[in-house]
Design an enzyme around this catalytic site. Structure first.
Site, PDB file in Angstrom:
ATOM      1  N   LYS B  77       0.840  -1.208   0.000  1.00  0.00           N
ATOM      2  CA  LYS B  77       0.000   0.000   0.000  1.00  0.00           C
ATOM      3  C   LYS B  77       0.873   1.255   0.000  1.00  0.00           C
ATOM      4  CE  LYS B  77      -3.862   1.875   2.762  1.00  0.00           C
ATOM      5  NZ  LYS B  77      -4.692   1.614   3.965  1.00  0.00           N
ATOM      6  N   SER B 152      -9.721   1.315   3.308  1.00  0.00           N
ATOM      7  CA  SER B 152      -8.935   2.167   2.442  1.00  0.00           C
ATOM      8  C   SER B 152      -7.903   1.399   1.603  1.00  0.00           C
ATOM      9  CB  SER B 152      -8.231   3.237   3.271  1.00  0.00           C
ATOM     10  OG  SER B 152      -7.245   2.656   4.097  1.00  0.00           O
ATOM     11  N   SER B 176      -9.585  -1.051   7.414  1.00  0.00           N
ATOM     12  CA  SER B 176      -9.075  -0.799   6.060  1.00  0.00           C
ATOM     13  C   SER B 176      -8.556  -2.006   5.283  1.00  0.00           C
ATOM     14  CB  SER B 176      -7.990   0.280   6.087  1.00  0.00           C
ATOM     15  OG  SER B 176      -8.591   1.542   6.201  1.00  0.00           O
TER      16      SER B 176
END
Lengths: 95, 498
Positions: B77, B152, B176
């Site tokens: 990420k 997310s 997330s």
């Protein structure tokens, strides 16, 4: 309800500039969110101590010894503006 | 293919790291350059990845051990720093930010021979539950491109779902990795707070941020966690240690596990079909000899979401003060004074949700409101912790649905509060700091089906026509990832057979 005046105040505290349309939008949205927070009101917390973290760790200590950071110069070089191995900014003190 | 199988095949010389990486890069190209454009990737790490892969293959030829993830392509990420690979946090303010070091979790991965193929898209600074808040555009769900991937960690999930990486690192601050896992039929594993070092993670909410794997299955997630856990003098909250093997208890079975489900999950919002999937899974667990009982968790649901959206923006308002145009990132050139430069830079380069959270945090912390909001939330947080302590003296696991529904349509949740409520069952574990995992729990009807990314057919545990996956969440006691993963592994087998 978070008024337009309050939105402008918290934007100023946040160092963010909003136009009138944004003030109106955030006033509406933030009011909705803060209204939702009222769900906590009915929870009895008078004798409860606030809790800042989850770990129950206290005082994680280490030797107070300076270490050389081998990347320091490289970090400064990658800043938006730098000069002679310093971060460069606008003057902090007004003339 | 499971990570452990891929790694073994590379080590035995049946395939090579270069071949594994090349195949992933081809799938990324197909998904990102084709007309579906999933938008899972911000920066492709092609050259470095191929170079690393060649090194791994050389190592194996010399007869050296390549590490527990030797040659396995993974994605990371874009809120995790990678040395000399652009790290944007999906924000325009870091559009050219080039870290000088690897996050500890990333260097742990590399030490074990994993190969970073891509930096993945996410909500800006990880602020969001859908993947739509990125400055680089929304991530689409490969199972149905009219829908969100969940956030997310949207890109980390999507790239695993379409096979562009064998596994990925996301982060989980309030759900997330669990939301994308639920929306794409994957496993998202949020470890105990402190299990994995956050050095090199661009901070959002320091008291709940965790680095968290997303994988195709429970065993892979356990392996990734084993690879990244460590204690780190640069993150004073890290208490995990290196070398702990989280897959040891996987095969112990469900028999004898005491599992609680909170009645609060049947509150308003839970969609009918998702409820049925949840109830089916309770029966599956009972069928294997687990003891499954209804309990009450008073603070699960809306109270935990309210506490979360007071505390998290408060910490964000402080953590994101560092984005001021001085030390890193972008800076607006046209400014007369220092103050003007700060204001113009933040106004120009931060996105709406980031601004909303910074302002909300400064509101909750400001004089006159501190007691009513921030302090109140910290008190309820203690009550949550006490409730968690009580439940785990009697039970091994707590089970809930992961989300109230399956992946929703892009643009469907325009109102920020409705987006915050996606985290209904998820913020609870984050506020308490306990480990939680979301695994696929089953399939519900896709009411307005959009097109899927080509190439996902043929594997019915990945995609089923006319259906969407929904997740089941398990939570466990602090530091008890072993039991968490044992339960998840046992349940996963039953779901895959159904």
């Amino acid at each position: 309800m978070i008024s337009a005046k309050e939105v402008k105040k918290i934007a100023r505290l946040s160092y963010i500039k909003l136009n009138e349309r944004e003030v109106e939008k955030f006033s509406k949205e933030l009011s909705g969110i803060v209204d939702f927070f009222q769900v906590l009101k009915k929870i009895e917390t008078e004798k409860v101590e606030p809790m800042m973290g989850t770990t129950e760790l206290t005082d994680v200590l280490r030797q107070d010894k300076a270490k050389v950071c081998p990347r320091a110069n490289e970090l400064v070089k990658r800043a938006p503006e730098n000069k002679d191995n310093y971060f460069k900014t606008k003057p902090i003190l007004e003339r | 293919m499971k990570i452990v199988e891929l790694k073994d095949r590379i080590e035995r010389g049946e395939t090579t790291a270069v071949k594994a990486v090349t195949e992933c890069l081809e799938r990324v190209a197909a998904a990102e350059e084709g007309e579906e454009k999933i938008n899972a990737v911000i920066t492709l790490n092609r050259e470095q990845a191929l170079k690393q892969a060649r090194e791994i293959d050389e190592k194996i030829k010399r007869g050296e051990k390549p590490g527990m993830l030797g040659g396995v392509p993974v994605a990371v990420k874009d809120v995790l720093c990678t040395k000399n690979v652009k790290t944007t946090a999906a924000s325009r303010i870091l559009s050219d930010f080039m870290p000088t070091y690897d996050a500890t979790c990333v260097s742990n991965l590399k030490q074990e021979g994993a190969i970073i193929v891509a930096k993945t898209n996410c909500d800006e600074f990880a602020h969001g539950a859908s993947g739509e808040n990125s400055a680089y555009g929304s991530t689409k769900n490969p199972l149905d491109i009219s829908r969100v991937a969940g956030g997310s960690s949207s890109g980390s999930g999507a790239i695993v779902a379409y096979g562009g990486a064998a596994g990925a690192l996301g982060t989980d601050t309030g759900g997330s990795v669990r939301v994308p896992a639920s929306f794409m039929g994957l496993t998202g594993l949020k470890p105990t707070y402190g299990r994995v070092s956050r050095k090199g993670l661009i901070a959002m909410c320091s008291s709940t941020d965790t680095v968290a794997p997303i994988a195709n299955n429970v065993e892979d997630a356990a392996l990734l966690l084993t690879a990244i856990s460590s204690k780190d003098s640069c993150d004073a909250t890290s208490s995990g240690f290196r070398g702990k093997d989280f897959s040891l208890d996987l095969l112990k079975g469900l028999k004898g596990l005491k599992i609680a489900y909170p009645k609060e999950v049947f509150g308003p919002g839970l969609e009918g079909e998702v409820k049925q999937v949840f109830l089916d899974n309770l029966e599956r667990l009972r069928g294997q000899g687990a003891k499954v009982e209804k309990i009450s968790l008073e603070f699960l649901g809306e109270p935990a979401v309210a506490v979360y959206y007071i505390l998290v923006p408060s910490e964000i308002s402080s953590n994101l003060a560092r984005f001021d145009g001085i030390c890193f990132g972008e800076r607006v050139k046209e400014a007369e004074s220092l103050k003007e430069m700060y204001v113009k830079t933040r106004t120009e380069y931060l996105g709406d949700e980031v601004k909303r959270r910074i302002m909300l945090g400064n509101y909750s912390l400001s004089a006159g409101y501190y007691d009513a909001y921030y302090n109140k939330a910290q008190k309820v947080r203690r009550l949550i912790r006490e409730e968690v302590k009580r439940v785990f003296t009697d039970y091994d696991l707590v089970i809930t649905p992961t989300t109230i529904g399956p992946a929703f349509k892009l643009g469907q949740k325009a109102d920020p509060l409705s987006m915050y409520l996606v985290d209904m069952y998820l913020t609870y574990a984050s506020l308490a700091g306990i480990p939680a995992v979301s695994l696929n729990g089953g399939w519900v009807k896709n009411k307005e089906e959009g097109r899927a990314l080509a190439g996902l057919e043929g594997n019915e545990n990945r995609r089923r026509p006319g259906k969407l996956p929904v997740g089941i969440q398990l939570m466990a006691n602090w530091w008890d990832e072993e039991t968490l993963l044992r339960g998840a592994y046992g349940l996963e087998k039953l779901v895959n057979l159904a």
